[in-house]
Write a protein that holds these residues in place. Structure first.
Motif: not given
Length: 199
Positions: A41-49, A53-58, A60-64
């Protein structure tokens, strides 16, 4: 950051850099390999910082946690977990080693290209927009693959011309990654790519 995932069926390498001046990367990725399948999975959270990171990391956690499920279910779970978060663009890629096929789904601007030894390119078009917990339409694509096929997923922080020719002309994943290094210097945005070969 470089992460490598490998077994007798797949060899994949991920590279990531955060935007210049940011302590956290707004992109997140995960790779899971079993004897039966490879899931990434590759995700790009809107904006930066931090909020990106909170959005994109969520994702990755679901896929894991649920990587054994099919792509459609994972896309649904991913969308649900982004409720009350900033949102993210998302690409999911799962390879079934026994069936010699892969399944792919994407919402937003994370790009994917696969190159087969026979000379065929596969690059499914994503659904436009981003995932944020609101009702969302997904397209799930399933294709057969040839042994030796190479692929890349990458966020829009990697501005690389001629990505198809790079997959075609470079023989190993390490060679491709080494060639991409010159496109990682500007750091105007978070940047992540995953390159791999199906063995």
């Amino acid at each position: 950051m470089i992460d490598i995932e490998s077994n007798s069926h797949v060899h994949a390498l991920a590279f990531q850099l955060q935007k210049l001046g940011k302590s956290l990367c707004g992109d997140s990725f995960t790779m899971v390999t079993t004897d039966e399948y490879f899931m990434c999975a590759l995700s790009d959270g809107l904006g930066s910082g931090e909020l990106a990171n909170e959005s994109s990391e969520a994702i990755s956690q679901i896929v894991n946690e649920y990587h054994h499920e099919d792509i459609a279910s994972l896309m649904q779970r991913g969308n649900e977990v982004l409720k009350n978060k900033r949102g993210a663009t998302v690409s999911l890629f799962k390879v079934d080693f026994n069936k010699k096929q892969f399944t792919y789904s994407s919402v937003g601007n994370v790009k994917f290209v696969l190159y087969s030894p026979s000379g065929k390119f596969i690059y499914p078009l994503p659904v436009l927009g981003y995932m944020s917990g609101k009702p969302q339409t997904y397209r799930v694509h399933t294709y057969p693959y040839e042994k030796g096929s190479k692929f890349i997923l990458y966020t829009d922080g990697l501005q690389v011309p001629g990505v198809k020719s790079i997959l075609r002309d470079f023989q190993t994943i390490e060679d491709i990654s080494e060639h991409l290094e010159i496109y990682t210097h500007t750091r105007y945005d978070d940047l992540t790519y995953i390159v791999g070969q199906l063995l």
